[in-house]
Design a protein around this motif. Sequence first.
Motif, mmCIF file in Angstrom:
data_model
loop_
_atom_site.group_PDB
_atom_site.id
_atom_site.type_symbol
_atom_site.label_atom_id
_atom_site.label_comp_id
_atom_site.label_asym_id
_atom_site.label_seq_id
_atom_site.Cartn_x
_atom_site.Cartn_y
_atom_site.Cartn_z
ATOM 1 N N TYR A 32 0.868 -1.169 0.000
ATOM 2 C CA TYR A 32 0.000 0.000 0.000
ATOM 3 C C TYR A 32 0.910 1.226 0.000
ATOM 4 N N CYS A 33 0.718 2.099 -0.988
ATOM 5 C CA CYS A 33 1.630 3.235 -1.178
ATOM 6 C C CYS A 33 0.877 4.553 -1.229
ATOM 7 N N LYS A 34 1.550 5.593 -0.765
ATOM 8 C CA LYS A 34 1.046 6.965 -0.866
ATOM 9 C C LYS A 34 1.852 7.679 -1.937
ATOM 10 N N VAL A 35 1.194 8.561 -2.683
ATOM 11 C CA VAL A 35 1.866 9.375 -3.695
ATOM 12 C C VAL A 35 2.543 10.532 -2.969
ATOM 13 N N VAL A 36 3.832 10.731 -3.192
ATOM 14 C CA VAL A 36 4.606 11.751 -2.480
ATOM 15 C C VAL A 36 4.040 13.151 -2.719
ATOM 16 N N GLU A 37 3.643 13.471 -3.940
ATOM 17 C CA GLU A 37 3.144 14.804 -4.271
ATOM 18 C C GLU A 37 1.806 15.121 -3.611
ATOM 19 N N ASN A 38 1.044 14.096 -3.218
ATOM 20 C CA ASN A 38 -0.273 14.310 -2.622
ATOM 21 C C ASN A 38 -0.545 13.219 -1.590
ATOM 22 N N LEU A 39 -0.080 13.408 -0.383
ATOM 23 C CA LEU A 39 -0.212 12.392 0.657
ATOM 24 C C LEU A 39 -1.652 12.215 1.153
ATOM 25 N N ARG A 40 -2.543 13.157 0.839
ATOM 26 C CA ARG A 40 -3.951 13.034 1.241
ATOM 27 C C ARG A 40 -4.743 12.120 0.307
ATOM 28 N N ARG A 41 -4.190 11.872 -0.868
ATOM 29 C CA ARG A 41 -4.846 11.004 -1.855
ATOM 30 C C ARG A 41 -4.963 9.581 -1.300
ATOM 31 N N LYS A 42 -5.936 8.843 -1.790
ATOM 32 C CA LYS A 42 -6.092 7.446 -1.377
ATOM 33 C C LYS A 42 -4.821 6.660 -1.651
#
Length: 58
Positions: A32-42
């Motif tokens: 499960y990964c978070k996008v660095v540019e938008n950490l609030r994204r799913k």
Amino acid sequence: MEIKFKDGQEVYDRIRPSQKLIISRYFKGIYYCKVVENLRRKELIFFERELTTRISVR
């Protein structure tokens, strides 16, 4: 089964190598990964074979 990537590690998607990801957790063979540019994204989910630690130059 050995876990290749650790929580908090920066990785890249093989399909979109310009998109930096951070591993948030690993569960039953799925990262499960978070996008660095938008950490609030799913969170995005990936199998190990879909991730790399370096940007691939084509």
